[in-house]
Write an enzyme that holds these catalytic residues in place. Structure first.
Site, PDB file in Angstrom:
ATOM      1  CE  LYS A 219     -12.271  -5.748  39.423  1.00 42.80           C
ATOM      2  NZ  LYS A 219     -11.809  -4.353  39.556  1.00 42.80           N
TER       3      LYS A 219
ATOM      4  CG  HIS B 187     -13.014   3.447  36.149  1.00 44.38           C
ATOM      5  ND1 HIS B 187     -12.323   3.545  37.345  1.00 44.38           N
ATOM      6  CD2 HIS B 187     -14.141   2.727  36.424  1.00 44.38           C
ATOM      7  CE1 HIS B 187     -12.999   2.918  38.290  1.00 44.38           C
ATOM      8  NE2 HIS B 187     -14.106   2.415  37.767  1.00 44.38           N
TER       9      HIS B 187
ATOM     10  CG  ASP C 264     -18.492   2.052  37.617  1.00 46.04           C
ATOM     11  OD1 ASP C 264     -17.254   2.038  37.477  1.00 46.04           O
ATOM     12  OD2 ASP C 264     -19.061   1.938  38.719  1.00 46.04           O
TER      13      ASP C 264
ATOM     14  CG  HIS D  56     -15.480   6.230  40.037  1.00 47.49           C
ATOM     15  ND1 HIS D  56     -16.361   6.247  38.969  1.00 47.49           N
ATOM     16  CD2 HIS D  56     -15.328   4.925  40.361  1.00 47.49           C
ATOM     17  CE1 HIS D  56     -16.722   5.007  38.674  1.00 47.49           C
ATOM     18  NE2 HIS D  56     -16.103   4.182  39.497  1.00 47.49           N
TER      19      HIS D  56
END
Length: 354
Positions: free
Chosen positions: A215, A234, A236, A290
């Site tokens: 991404k 959020h 990962d 993060h």
């Protein structure tokens, strides 16, 4: 034609607006912790994201090798994020990958729209902007390009950018070399849990099934950076995430109750432990919260590669070897797809409560 559901942030940023649309404005609570990222990056006091030198990861000297591996394991347990240096991927290749991504994003929005994804129909690969997936309808100040880069036989080359002409070559080579690094890295937390070195890799799908999804995040200049986030807080969902960036600061980690800004370390790759490894290790390795900040002065670009297990084939749960009466399983069994849904659903429920 620009997707009317999610306007491209780049189009907003270059339109001359002085204030950002309300759907990009974060909650008052979030705003209190958003600061000037350039000032934050200069700070020397307080905890700093660890830097792990991988130069001796395969040293023939057992003591030297063990010291390197122990440092990585400790960072994975304490922080769940680190800067990797001397990782074995040439700076020349890293620069080629970054240059190719930059050139793609330098094209007009109309040109990039030829690669547009369609999230509402489940076609997430391609060029896009985030749709609101929480009850408050907030958006993030970023556009992105998303596609699977490894295994090679699972790639959909029809959506890979044709411009610049070396995008495919540089990105393919980077994915191949990163995949070798993944095997090397995963052996260390595996041994750290008292397992065989190949066990964690096997548990996340091995060479055939572990997917590397890239991404490229494009964060335009923002007229009111104190009100927005490039990426909201959020963790990962991946097993591991590897990040390159264009040396513009933006990444913050929530460590010991405070937001800590990651320094820009030349020629490094940032690595996150994701939820998948946290679950398999029963919480021994951390998937750290993060987020990404934006700024007025510089465009920030980052290249994240998420190493993900297959969506349905594997049940993610704490491995039997790390569960005991004293340390019961902290996570219920779920497929990777179920874990993603659980996170989205839980987030939505929390939004409704607020």
């Amino acid at each position: 034609m620009v997707n009317s559901v999610a306007p491209r942030v780049e189009s907003l940023a270059t339109s001359g607006i002085q204030s950002i649309p309300k759907e990009y404005v974060r909650t008052i609570e979030e705003q209190t912790s958003i600061t000037n990222i350039f000032e934050e990056e200069k700070k020397e006091e307080g905890p700093q994201v660890p830097t792990i030198d991988l130069k001796e990861i395969d040293s023939e000297d057992i003591k030297v090798r063990e010291k390197c591996r122990e440092e990585l394991k400790k960072a994975a347990m304490d922080w769940g994020v680190m800067h990797l240096v001397n990782h074995g991927i040439s700076n020349e290749l890293l620069e080629k990958v970054k240059k190719a991504g930059e050139v793609f994003f330098q094209q007009s929005v109309e040109e990039k729209e030829k690669y547009a994804n369609d999230q509402e129909t489940g076609k997430i690969a391609g060029y896009g902007s985030k749709l609101a997936n929480n009850a408050s309808g907030q958006l993030e100040w970023e556009d992105y390009f998303f596609h699977l880069v490894f295994p090679e036989e699972k790639r959909d080359m029809s959506i890979w950018p044709k411009t610049p002409s070396d995008y495919i070559e540089a990105t393919s080579e980077y994915a191949k070399q990163l995949r070798i690094l993944v095997t090397k890295i995963l052996s260390i937390p595996s041994i750290g849990l008292g397992l065989e070195e190949g066990r964690l890799e096997q548990e996340v799908g091995g060479m055939e099934e572990l997917l590397l999804q890239m991404k490229i995040n494009y964060y335009p200049k923002c007229p009111q950076p104190e009100l927005a986030l490039g990426v909201e807080a959020h963790t990962d969902v991946s097993a591991l995430t590897f990040i390159l960036h264009n040396m513009v600061p933006g990444l913050q980690l929530f460590y010991q109750g405070k937001w800590v800004t990651a320094k820009c370390v030349p020629n490094s790759i940032i690595m996150h432990i994701g939820d998948t490894i946290e679950i398999l290790s029963n919480g021994k390795y951390k998937s750290i919260l993060h987020r990404g900040l934006v700024n007025k002065e510089k465009v920030r670009i980052s290249w994240a590669v998420f190493c993900e297990p297959p969506k349905e084939k594997i049940i993610l749960k704490p491995l039997p070897e790390v569960v005991s009466e004293d340390e019961p399983a902290l996570f219920p069994p779920r497929t990777f797809a179920q874990h993603i849904q659980h996170k989205l659903f839980r987030k939505t429920q929390e939004e409704f409560k607020n």
